[in-house]
Design a protein around this motif. Structure first.
Motif, mmCIF file in Angstrom:
data_model
loop_
_atom_site.group_PDB
_atom_site.id
_atom_site.type_symbol
_atom_site.label_atom_id
_atom_site.label_comp_id
_atom_site.label_asym_id
_atom_site.label_seq_id
_atom_site.Cartn_x
_atom_site.Cartn_y
_atom_site.Cartn_z
ATOM 1 N N MET A 51 0.938 -1.216 -0.055
ATOM 2 C CA MET A 51 -0.126 -0.058 0.115
ATOM 3 C C MET A 51 0.871 1.309 -0.040
ATOM 4 N N GLN A 52 0.274 2.204 -0.695
ATOM 5 C CA GLN A 52 1.275 3.324 -1.010
ATOM 6 C C GLN A 52 1.129 4.431 0.428
ATOM 7 N N THR A 53 2.436 4.775 0.651
ATOM 8 C CA THR A 53 2.431 5.725 1.931
ATOM 9 C C THR A 53 1.838 7.010 1.460
ATOM 10 N N LEU A 54 1.095 7.597 2.690
ATOM 11 C CA LEU A 54 0.567 8.758 2.538
ATOM 12 C C LEU A 54 1.215 9.753 3.352
ATOM 13 N N TRP A 55 1.903 10.917 2.825
ATOM 14 C CA TRP A 55 2.762 11.641 3.617
ATOM 15 C C TRP A 55 1.981 13.092 3.840
ATOM 16 N N TYR A 56 2.413 13.937 4.779
ATOM 17 C CA TYR A 56 1.881 15.035 5.231
ATOM 18 C C TYR A 56 3.122 15.935 5.307
ATOM 19 N N LEU A 57 3.086 16.935 4.644
ATOM 20 C CA LEU A 57 4.228 18.122 4.741
ATOM 21 C C LEU A 57 3.462 19.374 5.484
ATOM 22 N N SER A 58 4.089 19.836 6.400
ATOM 23 C CA SER A 58 3.746 21.074 7.087
ATOM 24 C C SER A 58 4.055 22.227 6.332
ATOM 25 N N GLU A 59 3.429 23.396 6.731
ATOM 26 C CA GLU A 59 3.604 24.577 5.926
ATOM 27 C C GLU A 59 5.140 24.993 5.758
ATOM 28 N N ALA A 60 5.940 24.695 6.685
ATOM 29 C CA ALA A 60 7.143 25.056 7.000
ATOM 30 C C ALA A 60 8.086 24.182 5.866
ATOM 31 N N ASP A 61 7.676 22.712 6.003
ATOM 32 C CA ASP A 61 8.325 21.821 4.813
ATOM 33 C C ASP A 61 8.078 22.333 3.532
ATOM 34 N N THR A 62 6.930 22.592 3.326
ATOM 35 C CA THR A 62 6.454 23.017 1.966
ATOM 36 C C THR A 62 7.035 24.169 1.464
ATOM 37 N N ARG A 63 6.961 25.072 2.255
ATOM 38 C CA ARG A 63 7.672 26.111 1.923
ATOM 39 C C ARG A 63 9.248 26.214 1.743
ATOM 40 N N TRP A 64 10.019 24.888 2.325
ATOM 41 C CA TRP A 64 11.323 24.726 2.049
ATOM 42 C C TRP A 64 11.347 24.180 0.802
ATOM 43 N N ALA A 65 10.524 23.174 0.687
ATOM 44 C CA ALA A 65 10.609 22.343 -0.489
ATOM 45 C C ALA A 65 10.382 23.228 -1.850
ATOM 46 N N CYS A 66 9.569 24.416 -1.593
ATOM 47 C CA CYS A 66 9.185 24.957 -2.744
ATOM 48 C C CYS A 66 10.359 25.907 -3.076
ATOM 49 N N GLY A 67 11.219 26.262 -2.160
ATOM 50 C CA GLY A 67 12.216 26.941 -2.644
ATOM 51 C C GLY A 67 13.592 26.018 -3.510
ATOM 52 N N ARG A 68 13.364 24.530 -3.493
ATOM 53 C CA ARG A 68 14.391 23.875 -4.099
ATOM 54 C C ARG A 68 13.940 23.278 -5.577
ATOM 55 N N ILE A 69 12.952 23.756 -6.009
ATOM 56 C CA ILE A 69 12.390 23.472 -7.158
ATOM 57 C C ILE A 69 12.387 24.409 -8.304
ATOM 58 N N ASP A 70 12.563 24.019 -9.492
ATOM 59 C CA ASP A 70 12.763 25.230 -10.560
ATOM 60 C C ASP A 70 11.322 25.383 -10.879
ATOM 61 N N SER A 71 10.576 26.641 -10.202
ATOM 62 C CA SER A 71 9.277 26.804 -10.452
ATOM 63 C C SER A 71 8.828 27.384 -11.877
ATOM 64 N N VAL A 72 9.797 28.175 -12.176
ATOM 65 C CA VAL A 72 9.747 28.575 -13.738
ATOM 66 C C VAL A 72 9.538 27.885 -14.783
ATOM 67 N N GLU A 73 10.383 26.928 -14.517
ATOM 68 C CA GLU A 73 10.167 25.944 -15.804
ATOM 69 C C GLU A 73 9.244 25.022 -15.717
ATOM 70 N N ILE A 74 8.783 24.589 -14.354
ATOM 71 C CA ILE A 74 7.425 23.986 -14.078
ATOM 72 C C ILE A 74 6.482 24.474 -14.637
ATOM 73 N N VAL A 75 6.331 25.854 -14.421
ATOM 74 C CA VAL A 75 5.017 26.711 -14.923
ATOM 75 C C VAL A 75 5.129 26.785 -16.357
ATOM 76 N N ARG A 76 6.249 26.956 -16.792
ATOM 77 C CA ARG A 76 6.555 26.853 -18.383
ATOM 78 C C ARG A 76 6.109 25.767 -19.046
ATOM 79 N N ALA A 77 6.716 24.702 -18.493
ATOM 80 C CA ALA A 77 6.380 23.254 -19.195
ATOM 81 C C ALA A 77 4.614 22.903 -19.087
ATOM 82 N N THR A 78 4.137 23.134 -17.730
ATOM 83 C CA THR A 78 2.762 23.158 -17.590
ATOM 84 C C THR A 78 1.981 23.816 -18.387
#
Length: 274
Positions: free
Chosen positions: A1-28
């Motif tokens: 069974m697949q694990t379901l994860w929870y990310l807090s707002e702090a962890d979500t904010r940290w993770a958002c700073g580690r991705i190439d958000s502009v390229e993801i938006v452009r590709a989408t």
């Protein structure tokens, strides 16, 4: 069974700073993603299918707004050195200032106005080190007009403000990104040389009222069309272009998917009982 994860707002904010958000938006927006990620938004949360994850929606929305602004600037501005005017100093505005300074080459200065002077000062203090590293000067103004005058790129990010920006303040060739849905007066919509809206079904605020009054047709191009080469975008160097991104859920889900993967790789998140 697949694990379901929870990310807090702090962890979500940290993770958002580690991705190439502009390229993801452009590709989408240009549909270059081979398979759209599955998930959705509900009650301030984003729920993902693969990876299975529940995470705070607010940090994702903030980075999405900033990525759309950067993508708009890259596609639509024609001058190499630019000045930016930001109306608003909340979290979305902070995200925009940080991503613009760190990603967009040629930013010479950023002028910021918020009716809450203390909020604007906190933004200046929070972003000072990053702006210094990138050689970008930030100044606080006493009015929205002062922040906008002379700006090549204008970001309306003042939540709840109706008609903060007037067309007469805009410079020839300016690109205006209305992140607040109500940041510009109707005259800006009427007199813009190009209006870009990706999803008219999500339109609210000034565009929604103008559409309901029969002043606008729900037709035309979106930023995705420009990025994909289906629309030429800027035709005249002095044209004023208004971009109205209304936060399609597919962008948030695409960004959240990559942010979740970054967080899990760093062993962040809580495994929820299933």
């Amino acid at each position: 069974m697949q694990t379901l994860w929870y990310l807090s707002e702090a962890d979500t904010r940290w993770a958002c700073g580690r991705i190439d958000s502009v390229e993801i938006v452009r590709a989408t927006l240009t549909s270059r993603s081979p398979r759209p990620p599955a998930g959705g938004r509900a009650g301030g949360l984003i729920v993902l299918v693969d990876p299975g994850c529940v995470m705070a929606a607010t940090p994702v929305a903030e980075v999405r707004s900033a990525a759309v602004t950067v993508a708009s600037a890259q596609a639509l501005l024609c001058q190499p050195v630019i000045t930016v005017g930001v109306v608003g100093a909340g979290e979305a505005a902070v995200a925009n200032v940080e991503l613009l300074a760190s990603t967009l080459t040629g930013v010479a200065g950023i002028a910021v106005y918020d009716p809450d002077a203390e909020l604007a000062e906190r933004m200046r203090d929070r972003t000072a080190d990053l702006l210094w590293r990138h050689g970008v000067r930030l100044s606080l103004t006493e009015s929205a007009r002062e922040a906008v005058l002379g700006a090549d790129l204008v970001v309306a990010a003042l939540g709840g403000a109706v008609g903060a920006i007037e067309h007469s303040w805009l410079s020839p060739g300016a690109v205006v990104v209305d992140l607040s849905t109500d940041g510009v007066l109707p005259c800006v919509v009427h007199e813009a040389d190009l209006l870009l809206v990706d999803d008219w079904s999500l339109v609210t605020g000034v565009l929604g009222r103008m559409r309901a009054a029969g002043e606008l047709d729900a037709e035309g191009a979106g930023l995705g069309d420009v990025l994909a080469g289906a629309h030429p975008g800027r035709r005249d160097p002095e044209a004023v272009i208004l971009v109205c991104p209304y936060g399609p859920a597919v962008l948030d889900v695409a960004l959240a998917t990559e942010a979740c993967r970054a967080a899990l790789l760093d062993r962040r998140g809580i495994a929820l009982p299933t």
